[in-house]
Structures are given as C-alpha cells and as structure tokens.
Design a protein around this motif. Structure first.
Motif, mmCIF file in Angstrom:
data_model
loop_
_atom_site.group_PDB
_atom_site.id
_atom_site.type_symbol
_atom_site.label_atom_id
_atom_site.label_comp_id
_atom_site.label_asym_id
_atom_site.label_seq_id
_atom_site.Cartn_x
_atom_site.Cartn_y
_atom_site.Cartn_z
ATOM 1 N N ASP A 101 0.846 -1.181 0.000
ATOM 2 C CA ASP A 101 0.000 0.000 0.000
ATOM 3 C C ASP A 101 0.889 1.241 0.000
ATOM 4 O O ASP A 101 1.671 1.451 0.930
ATOM 5 N N PRO A 102 0.799 2.114 -1.020
ATOM 6 C CA PRO A 102 1.703 3.275 -1.072
ATOM 7 C C PRO A 102 1.474 4.277 0.056
ATOM 8 O O PRO A 102 2.406 4.982 0.447
ATOM 9 N N PHE A 103 0.247 4.343 0.589
ATOM 10 C CA PHE A 103 -0.015 5.264 1.694
ATOM 11 C C PHE A 103 0.684 4.799 2.968
ATOM 12 O O PHE A 103 1.238 5.603 3.719
ATOM 13 N N ARG A 104 0.686 3.479 3.209
ATOM 14 C CA ARG A 104 1.418 2.965 4.369
ATOM 15 C C ARG A 104 2.918 3.121 4.160
ATOM 16 O O ARG A 104 3.658 3.412 5.113
ATOM 17 N N GLN A 105 3.380 2.925 2.917
ATOM 18 C CA GLN A 105 4.799 3.112 2.638
ATOM 19 C C GLN A 105 5.204 4.568 2.859
ATOM 20 O O GLN A 105 6.264 4.855 3.432
ATOM 21 N N PHE A 106 4.356 5.494 2.429
ATOM 22 C CA PHE A 106 4.629 6.911 2.683
ATOM 23 C C PHE A 106 4.686 7.176 4.178
ATOM 24 O O PHE A 106 5.590 7.862 4.654
ATOM 25 N N GLU A 129 6.240 7.766 -6.366
ATOM 26 C CA GLU A 129 7.558 7.160 -6.552
ATOM 27 C C GLU A 129 8.415 7.345 -5.305
ATOM 28 O O GLU A 129 8.497 8.454 -4.764
ATOM 29 N N PHE A 130 9.058 6.275 -4.890
ATOM 30 C CA PHE A 130 9.992 6.282 -3.756
ATOM 31 C C PHE A 130 11.401 6.120 -4.314
ATOM 32 O O PHE A 130 11.689 5.140 -5.012
ATOM 33 N N TRP A 131 12.253 7.077 -3.986
ATOM 34 C CA TRP A 131 13.612 7.144 -4.519
ATOM 35 C C TRP A 131 14.601 7.049 -3.376
ATOM 36 O O TRP A 131 14.522 7.801 -2.411
ATOM 37 N N GLN A 132 15.517 6.090 -3.483
ATOM 38 C CA GLN A 132 16.570 5.906 -2.484
ATOM 39 C C GLN A 132 17.906 6.031 -3.176
ATOM 40 O O GLN A 132 18.216 5.278 -4.111
ATOM 41 N N PHE A 192 11.235 2.976 -7.013
ATOM 42 C CA PHE A 192 10.036 2.143 -7.145
ATOM 43 C C PHE A 192 8.830 3.045 -7.358
ATOM 44 O O PHE A 192 8.616 4.014 -6.633
ATOM 45 N N GLU A 193 8.061 2.677 -8.361
ATOM 46 C CA GLU A 193 6.880 3.437 -8.740
ATOM 47 C C GLU A 193 5.619 2.649 -8.416
ATOM 48 O O GLU A 193 5.496 1.479 -8.765
ATOM 49 N N TYR A 194 4.696 3.313 -7.725
ATOM 50 C CA TYR A 194 3.343 2.790 -7.545
ATOM 51 C C TYR A 194 2.464 3.540 -8.544
ATOM 52 O O TYR A 194 2.374 4.776 -8.494
ATOM 53 N N ARG A 195 1.801 2.819 -9.422
ATOM 54 C CA ARG A 195 0.935 3.458 -10.415
ATOM 55 C C ARG A 195 -0.462 2.852 -10.315
ATOM 56 O O ARG A 195 -0.627 1.628 -10.313
ATOM 57 N N HIS A 215 -6.203 -0.486 -8.957
ATOM 58 C CA HIS A 215 -5.200 -1.263 -8.206
ATOM 59 C C HIS A 215 -3.827 -0.630 -8.388
ATOM 60 O O HIS A 215 -3.505 -0.100 -9.456
ATOM 61 N N TRP A 216 -3.026 -0.716 -7.329
ATOM 62 C CA TRP A 216 -1.677 -0.161 -7.384
ATOM 63 C C TRP A 216 -0.707 -1.192 -7.936
ATOM 64 O O TRP A 216 -0.561 -2.276 -7.379
ATOM 65 N N GLN A 217 -0.067 -0.850 -9.041
ATOM 66 C CA GLN A 217 0.974 -1.680 -9.628
ATOM 67 C C GLN A 217 2.333 -1.122 -9.216
ATOM 68 O O GLN A 217 2.547 0.093 -9.259
ATOM 69 N N ILE A 218 3.237 -1.995 -8.816
ATOM 70 C CA ILE A 218 4.560 -1.566 -8.334
ATOM 71 C C ILE A 218 5.625 -2.030 -9.314
ATOM 72 O O ILE A 218 5.683 -3.213 -9.669
ATOM 73 N N ASN A 219 6.454 -1.092 -9.762
ATOM 74 C CA ASN A 219 7.532 -1.416 -10.680
ATOM 75 C C ASN A 219 8.822 -0.752 -10.240
ATOM 76 O O ASN A 219 8.816 0.375 -9.723
ATOM 77 N N ARG A 220 9.918 -1.483 -10.432
ATOM 78 C CA ARG A 220 11.236 -0.877 -10.236
ATOM 79 C C ARG A 220 11.597 -0.116 -11.503
ATOM 80 O O ARG A 220 11.423 -0.626 -12.612
ATOM 81 N N LEU A 221 12.086 1.106 -11.333
ATOM 82 C CA LEU A 221 12.506 1.930 -12.468
ATOM 83 C C LEU A 221 14.027 2.017 -12.524
ATOM 84 O O LEU A 221 14.699 1.990 -11.502
ATOM 85 N N GLN A 222 14.535 2.135 -13.714
ATOM 86 C CA GLN A 222 15.977 2.352 -13.852
ATOM 87 C C GLN A 222 16.328 3.742 -13.304
ATOM 88 O O GLN A 222 15.537 4.676 -13.390
ATOM 89 N N PRO A 223 17.539 3.855 -12.763
ATOM 90 C CA PRO A 223 17.929 5.129 -12.152
ATOM 91 C C PRO A 223 18.179 6.221 -13.156
ATOM 92 O O PRO A 223 18.176 7.381 -12.805
#
Length: 206
Positions: free
Chosen positions: A18-23, A177-180, A190-193, A198-206
């Motif tokens: 859940d992106p809200f819990r992650q935030f 998007e969460f950026w580390q 990681f992008e939540y779209r 429904h929230w789809q989670i994908n890793r994005l290239q830097p």
C-alpha cells in the motif's frame, strides 16, 4: 560538489504493498531522523497554457484519500489549479538520501474540513489568512502591517471566521515514486501506479 549516495538501498521486499502505508513509514522515519520540516514539499502546477510554477508548501495531513495542503484560493497556484487541476508533490529528504514524488489530480477539500483545520491554527495564522491577498502586488511592508492591525481590530471581539478565500486542496495520487540514493548514481526507484483501481509496483531504472 561531488557527492555519492551511501545507503543500505531499497528492494521490493522492503516495500509495503500500500503506497499510503509506505509513505507513512518513510515519513515517520524522516521525523525520527530529526529532519527539519519533514512535511515541507515542493508543489508543482501548470496553468492552462502549460506555464509551470513551483513553490514550497506544507503537508498538513494525509490519508487514503490523498495529501492535503492549505492556501489562499486567489493565489497563483490556486489560479493554475482552477485551470488545470493536476499537481506534483516532491518531498526532498536529502539527509536520508530519499525523495518521494506524488502526482495526481487535485480537488478542494470541503468547507467543513477547511473550517476544522482553520480553527486549529494559531490566532496569528488565522489573521494572516485574512490579511494576505496572496500573490497580489502590494506597495510596501507597512501596507501589510496596516492591514494586520485593521484585522486585529475587526476581530477583537469573538472568534476569527474562516475566510471565503482560504481553504484546502487534496492531491489524489495516481502515481507515487519512492527514490533511495545509491552509490555510482545507481539509485533505487520504485513506482506505484494506479491502474484500474489497483496499485501496480515497478522498479525503475535510475
């Protein structure tokens, strides 16, 4: 200045679905780390012509409905949102090598919700909402101070009411998007779209 981004990194297993819990997780960690004003964010808008604008505002609260900030409804950002009700938020938590980007549509919160928050503000902030015609030209600082004294006199007896020109906006996210930061600029992203509810989670290239 050269800087490498040392951190333990971020992997999919560490993310909440859940992106809200992650935030909330990251926000609480920013608070615990002692970051100054962790609720400060850059709010980006664009008007009907596509002209961009950006400014720092404060996140007042958030829940599963969205992320809320308050402003004058006559301000430049409010005028842009009236023409193009979409925005992006950026939380730059540099000491943690982290940032969060939130993008989505924007709507005003209810008058009742704005009133509830307005009444929780210090008296000086309540008066400020009456004094400032935000983003409009004013001839001097003294003119602003004079307006303040006038408002103090006006509301000397009784409470300060909510101005018609002031209230909240809620950014309803469609993408978060969460950026580390990581060494060699090979950052973890990681992008939540939101897709079909429904929230789809994908890793994005830097």
């Amino acid at each position: 200045m050269r800087r490498d981004f040392e951190s333990v990194g971020l992997d999919r297993q560490a993310l909440d679905d859940d992106p809200f819990r992650q935030f909330e997780n990251w926000f609480n960690q920013a608070v615990e780390a002692g970051i100054d004003d962790p609720n400060a964010l850059t709010l980006a808008t664009a008007d009907a012509s596509g002209a961009p604008g950006a400014r720092t505002v404060l996140l007042k609260y958030f829940d599963t409905e969205g992320f809320v900030f308050y402003t004058n409804y006559g301000s430049r950002k409010a005028r842009a949102l009236a023409e193009n009700p979409r925005a992006a938020m950026l939380f730059p938590w540099v000491p943690l090598n982290r940032q969060i980007t939130i993008e989505g549509r924007v709507e005003k919160v209810s008058r009742k919700e704005s009133l509830r928050y307005f009444m929780s503000r210090p008296e000086g902030s309540q008066l400020g909402a009456w004094v400032s015609q935000q983003s409009a030209v004013i001839e001097s600082r003294q003119a602003l101070e004079t307006k303040l004294e006038r408002m103090k006199a006006r509301f000397r007896e009784g409470g300060i009411p909510l101005p018609e020109s002031w209230g909240g906006y809620r950014v309803i996210p469609e993408r978060i998007e969460f950026w580390q930061g990581r060494p060699s600029r090979l950052h973890d992203r990681f992008e939540y779209r939101l897709e079909d509810g429904h929230w789809q989670i994908n890793r994005l290239q830097p």
